[in-house]
Scaffold this motif. Structure first.
Motif, PDB file in Angstrom:
ATOM      1  N   ARG A  41      -2.938  -2.624  -2.353  1.00 55.29           N
ATOM      2  CA  ARG A  41      -4.007  -2.133  -3.231  1.00 55.29           C
ATOM      3  C   ARG A  41      -5.357  -2.770  -2.880  1.00 55.29           C
ATOM      4  NH1 ARG A  41      -6.989   0.918  -6.473  1.00 55.29           N
ATOM      5  NH2 ARG A  41      -8.208  -0.360  -7.861  1.00 55.29           N
ATOM      6  N   ASP A  42      -5.380  -4.057  -2.633  1.00 53.38           N
ATOM      7  CA  ASP A  42      -6.643  -4.752  -2.408  1.00 53.38           C
ATOM      8  C   ASP A  42      -7.051  -4.762  -0.936  1.00 53.38           C
ATOM      9  OD1 ASP A  42      -8.862  -6.152  -3.189  1.00 53.38           O
ATOM     10  OD2 ASP A  42      -7.894  -8.101  -3.056  1.00 53.38           O
ATOM     11  N   PHE A  43      -6.119  -5.089  -0.050  1.00 49.01           N
ATOM     12  CA  PHE A  43      -6.445  -5.245   1.379  1.00 49.01           C
ATOM     13  C   PHE A  43      -6.328  -3.939   2.164  1.00 49.01           C
ATOM     14  CE2 PHE A  43      -4.670  -9.589   0.362  1.00 49.01           C
ATOM     15  CZ  PHE A  43      -5.908 -10.165   0.201  1.00 49.01           C
ATOM     16  N   GLY A  44      -5.930  -2.849   1.509  1.00 48.89           N
ATOM     17  CA  GLY A  44      -5.730  -1.580   2.226  1.00 48.89           C
ATOM     18  C   GLY A  44      -4.361  -1.559   2.883  1.00 48.89           C
ATOM     19  N   GLU A  45      -4.147  -2.556   3.726  1.00 48.41           N
ATOM     20  CA  GLU A  45      -2.865  -2.693   4.401  1.00 48.41           C
ATOM     21  C   GLU A  45      -2.501  -4.177   4.415  1.00 48.41           C
ATOM     22  OE1 GLU A  45      -1.374  -0.159   8.281  1.00 48.41           O
ATOM     23  OE2 GLU A  45      -3.318  -1.086   8.361  1.00 48.41           O
ATOM     24  N   ALA A  46      -1.195  -4.457   4.442  1.00 50.39           N
ATOM     25  CA  ALA A  46      -0.772  -5.854   4.580  1.00 50.39           C
ATOM     26  C   ALA A  46       0.507  -5.880   5.390  1.00 50.39           C
ATOM     27  CB  ALA A  46      -0.538  -6.485   3.210  1.00 50.39           C
ATOM     28  N   GLY A  47       0.777  -7.021   6.027  1.00 53.75           N
ATOM     29  CA  GLY A  47       1.979  -7.157   6.843  1.00 53.75           C
ATOM     30  C   GLY A  47       3.181  -7.569   5.993  1.00 53.75           C
ATOM     31  N   VAL A  48       4.332  -6.980   6.326  1.00 55.05           N
ATOM     32  CA  VAL A  48       5.600  -7.383   5.713  1.00 55.05           C
ATOM     33  C   VAL A  48       6.528  -7.778   6.857  1.00 55.05           C
ATOM     34  CG1 VAL A  48       7.677  -6.417   4.632  1.00 55.05           C
ATOM     35  CG2 VAL A  48       5.439  -6.013   3.611  1.00 55.05           C
ATOM     36  N   ALA A  49       7.221  -8.913   6.699  1.00 49.45           N
ATOM     37  CA  ALA A  49       8.140  -9.368   7.752  1.00 49.45           C
ATOM     38  C   ALA A  49       9.569  -8.944   7.409  1.00 49.45           C
ATOM     39  CB  ALA A  49       8.071 -10.879   7.879  1.00 49.45           C
ATOM     40  N   VAL A  50      10.252  -8.378   8.378  1.00 48.59           N
ATOM     41  CA  VAL A  50      11.670  -8.056   8.210  1.00 48.59           C
ATOM     42  C   VAL A  50      12.405  -8.910   9.248  1.00 48.59           C
ATOM     43  CG1 VAL A  50      13.374  -6.220   8.096  1.00 48.59           C
ATOM     44  CG2 VAL A  50      10.975  -5.718   7.572  1.00 48.59           C
ATOM     45  N   VAL A  51      13.305  -9.750   8.756  1.00 46.68           N
ATOM     46  CA  VAL A  51      13.828 -10.837   9.593  1.00 46.68           C
ATOM     47  C   VAL A  51      15.353 -10.817   9.651  1.00 46.68           C
ATOM     48  CG1 VAL A  51      13.809 -13.354   9.891  1.00 46.68           C
ATOM     49  CG2 VAL A  51      11.840 -12.213   8.854  1.00 46.68           C
ATOM     50  N   VAL A  52      15.877 -11.000  10.855  1.00 48.87           N
ATOM     51  CA  VAL A  52      17.326 -11.159  11.031  1.00 48.87           C
ATOM     52  C   VAL A  52      17.578 -12.631  11.357  1.00 48.87           C
ATOM     53  CG1 VAL A  52      19.349 -10.466  12.381  1.00 48.87           C
ATOM     54  CG2 VAL A  52      17.510  -8.809  11.938  1.00 48.87           C
ATOM     55  N   LEU A  53      18.447 -13.273  10.562  1.00 50.47           N
ATOM     56  CA  LEU A  53      18.735 -14.696  10.796  1.00 50.47           C
ATOM     57  C   LEU A  53      19.903 -14.856  11.768  1.00 50.47           C
ATOM     58  CD1 LEU A  53      18.421 -16.170   7.186  1.00 50.47           C
ATOM     59  CD2 LEU A  53      16.750 -16.265   9.043  1.00 50.47           C
ATOM     60  N   ARG A  54      19.947 -16.009  12.430  1.00 55.21           N
ATOM     61  CA  ARG A  54      21.108 -16.319  13.280  1.00 55.21           C
ATOM     62  C   ARG A  54      22.318 -16.551  12.382  1.00 55.21           C
ATOM     63  NH1 ARG A  54      19.499 -17.805  18.472  1.00 55.21           N
ATOM     64  NH2 ARG A  54      17.278 -18.315  18.568  1.00 55.21           N
ATOM     65  N   LYS A  55      23.476 -16.372  12.952  1.00 55.97           N
ATOM     66  CA  LYS A  55      24.730 -16.534  12.181  1.00 55.97           C
ATOM     67  C   LYS A  55      24.786 -17.915  11.533  1.00 55.97           C
ATOM     68  CE  LYS A  55      28.189 -13.256  12.925  1.00 55.97           C
ATOM     69  NZ  LYS A  55      27.137 -12.278  12.956  1.00 55.97           N
ATOM     70  N   GLY A 109       7.655   0.285   2.048  1.00 60.17           N
ATOM     71  CA  GLY A 109       6.324   0.844   1.776  1.00 60.17           C
ATOM     72  C   GLY A 109       5.714   0.408   0.457  1.00 60.17           C
ATOM     73  N   ASP A 110       6.563   0.138  -0.542  1.00 60.48           N
ATOM     74  CA  ASP A 110       6.029  -0.211  -1.868  1.00 60.48           C
ATOM     75  C   ASP A 110       6.029  -1.716  -2.124  1.00 60.48           C
ATOM     76  OD1 ASP A 110       5.450   2.361  -2.579  1.00 60.48           O
ATOM     77  OD2 ASP A 110       7.470   2.747  -3.364  1.00 60.48           O
ATOM     78  N   ALA A 111       6.341  -2.492  -1.102  1.00 57.37           N
ATOM     79  CA  ALA A 111       6.541  -3.935  -1.323  1.00 57.37           C
ATOM     80  C   ALA A 111       5.269  -4.661  -1.760  1.00 57.37           C
ATOM     81  CB  ALA A 111       7.090  -4.578  -0.049  1.00 57.37           C
ATOM     82  N   CYS A 112       4.101  -4.093  -1.464  1.00 57.72           N
ATOM     83  CA  CYS A 112       2.852  -4.819  -1.776  1.00 57.72           C
ATOM     84  C   CYS A 112       1.935  -4.029  -2.711  1.00 57.72           C
ATOM     85  CB  CYS A 112       2.105  -5.147  -0.491  1.00 57.72           C
ATOM     86  SG  CYS A 112       2.987  -6.265   0.575  1.00 57.72           S
ATOM     87  N   ARG A 113       2.458  -3.082  -3.390  1.00 59.64           N
ATOM     88  CA  ARG A 113       1.603  -2.289  -4.282  1.00 59.64           C
ATOM     89  C   ARG A 113       1.328  -3.028  -5.582  1.00 59.64           C
ATOM     90  NH1 ARG A 113       0.617   2.928  -2.461  1.00 59.64           N
ATOM     91  NH2 ARG A 113       2.208   3.705  -1.068  1.00 59.64           N
TER      92      ARG A 113
END
Ligand code: AMP
Length: 508
Positions: A440-454, A504-508
């Protein structure tokens, strides 16, 4: 006087040098205004100081300083003395600065006094001869030494192709590249914008943009200085302060986030801005809904333009004529655009493809990266912008996406690769992907999607906290999610489109 961008700027100063060039109403200490005469004197002293230090034409001057008129004087001093100005984002942390300094090999670094110790360490590591300081109030060794200068060295003549500034932009590879802008590039673009936007010495530009970026440093300052206009400088965008100063201004330049924030309160209304001549927007897409809301509230149409570090401004909506929401207008005079398909064929109007640009505004290449430079240019001097666009039947340019994986957060570019590399280096992490989502404020923002080691554990707050220690805040993803695997296509490429849908909705 010999040619240089500075000569062009100084000959544009008003005949009456007592007119105010720049004022800083939010400053609590130190000087709060400069006439054009005082500005010319201060620039001459700054250029002479650097010359007296032993700097030669073409030497780089790297600057990481808070916004201040003195920092702009340092920029103009570099132009006057033939030195290459290299502004660095104030949010950059030690590792980011270290890379830039090692790559650009400046002769002088000017930094904020609070960062002097670490800057001196970086300087020592890379054999940089001089370090000086400059704070937001204009204090520090740069100002002290400049005040002592008595001699005025003559303006150093520069050819149009001589480099005036290097601005680093991160690439899709994550390694920042230094875009070399020449005196000729900046002069051509400055004049085109001044004329396209009808700047005169009666204008007052309210300047709330940072000056380590092309938008605040070149677009804003050159329009005002090349018209002999006045600037009111704010250290940063502060909504209340902008509302206080708007009644004294005629032009305001913003990134879309500024407009969203201005509209976020009924005290921003038609009365407040009835006298304003022009509002411009750029650096990121201005949503049609922001454009419409602004027009409904104020009766004024924001003028959206498009450019990039490497090219300066390429297009602008018309000053006279219809400003169309969701478009970036027409090519500026002297600028040629074309839309190409993947096979390198030029596409007709209305068809979507890669946007290429050619003109006197287009940079001469990346600092010490001839191969990278060659890759980014097509035959005939066409620069591949990396933006995906179409030109409609009326000639308006529409940006429809980015070929590059770029995220623009609050007007600043974030290259996912740089952040992914940092996350992947964490011992708990197997792999990661960064995607841009609506904010909403920054227009766009980064979201991290992470796979952890076993068998490894890591939580969102820890991951984000670690990133905050090593990179500028605007690059840090706003959220992090942990998953078993990343979705991939048959070519093995991570399907970022699917991640964008999921989060897509994570930062709204
Ligand atoms: P920078 O080099 O930081 O100025 O970023 C340049 C990029 O910002 C361009 O390649 C575009 O992707 C984007 N950009 C600049 N102006 C606009 C605009 N008006 N609308 C959409 N994207 C823009």
């Amino acid at each position: 006087m010999p040619f240089s961008l500075y000569t062009l700027i100084e000959t544009s100063f008003p005949a009456d040098r007592r007119r105010i060039a720049i004022e800083v109403p939010d400053r609590t200490r130190g000087r709060t205004s400069w006439t054009y005469g005082e500005l010319a004197g201060a620039v001459a002293r700054a250029a002479s100081l650097l010359g007296n230090l032993g700097l030669k034409k073409g030497d780089r001057v790297a600057v990481q300083a808070e916004k201040s008129p003195e920092a702009m004087i340092l920029y103009l001093g570099c132009l006057r003395g033939g030195f290459v100005f290299l502004p660095m984002n104030t949010a950059y942390r030690t590792d980011e600065i270290d890379y830039l300094i090692g790559d650009a090999e400046p002769s002088l670094i000017v930094c904020d006094p609070v960062r002097e110790a670490e800057t001196r360490e970086i300087a020592a590591r890379h054999d940089v001869r001089h370090v000086m300081t400059l704070d937001a109030e204009g204090r520090g060794s740069f100002a002290e030494e400049a005040a002592k200068v008595r001699d005025a060295r003559p303006v150093v003549a520069c050819a149009s192709k001589d480099i005036a500034a290097i601005l680093y932009t991160s690439g899709t590879t994550g390694k920042p590249k230094g875009a070399m802008l020449s005196h000729g590039n900046l002069a051509a673009n400055g004049i085109a914008l001044r004329d396209a936007w009808h700047f005169t010495e009666d204008d007052v530009l309210l300047h709330a943009l940072p000056i380590f970026h092309a938008h605040g440093l070149f677009v804003a300052c050159h329009c005002a200085l090349l018209a002999g206009a006045r600037m009111i400088w704010l250290g940063r965008f502060d909504r209340a302060e902008v509302l206080r100063q708007l009644p004294h201004a005629t032009v305001f330049m913003g990134v879309p986030t500024f407009y969203v924030r201005l509209l976020d309160g009924a005290d921003f209304d038609a009365n407040l801005v009835a006298h304003m001549r022009l509002f411009t927007s750029g650096s990121a897409p201005l949503l049609a809904e922001t454009f419409e809301e602004f027009r409904a509230r104020t009766g004024k149409a924001i003028l959206e333009r498009y450019g990039m570090t490497e090219t300066g401004m390429n297009t602008s909506n018309p000053y006279d004529g219809e400003r169309r929401a969701g478009t970036v207008g027409f090519p500026l005079p002297g600028v040629e655009l074309r839309v190409m398909n993947d096979e390198g064929k030029m596409l007709p109007q209305e068809e979507v493809g890669g946007l290429e640009v050619r003109g006197p505004n287009v940079f001469s290449g990346y600092w010490r990266m001839p191969e990278k430079t060659a890759e980014e240019f097509a035959e005939g001097g066409w620069f591949k912008t990396g933006d995906v666009a179409k030109i409609d039947a009326d000639g308006y340019v529409h940006l429809v996406g980015r070929a590059k994986d770029l995220i623009i957060s609050g007007g600043f570019n974030v290259y996912p690769k740089e952040i992914e590399t940092l996350i992947d280096e964490m011992p708990e992490v197997d792999e990661s992907a960064i995607v841009g989502v609506a904010h909403r404020d920054f227009g766009e923002a980064g979201v991290a999607v992470v796979v952890l080691r076993k068998g490894q554990m890591l939580d969102e707050a820890t991951l984000i906290g670690r990133l905050k220690n090593v990179i500028a805040n605007y690059k840090v993803p706003k959220r992090a999610f942990f998953v078993e695997t990343l979705p991939r296509n048959t070519m093995g490429k991570v399907q970022k489109n699917l991640l964008r849908e999921t989060y897509g909705d994570a930062c709204r």
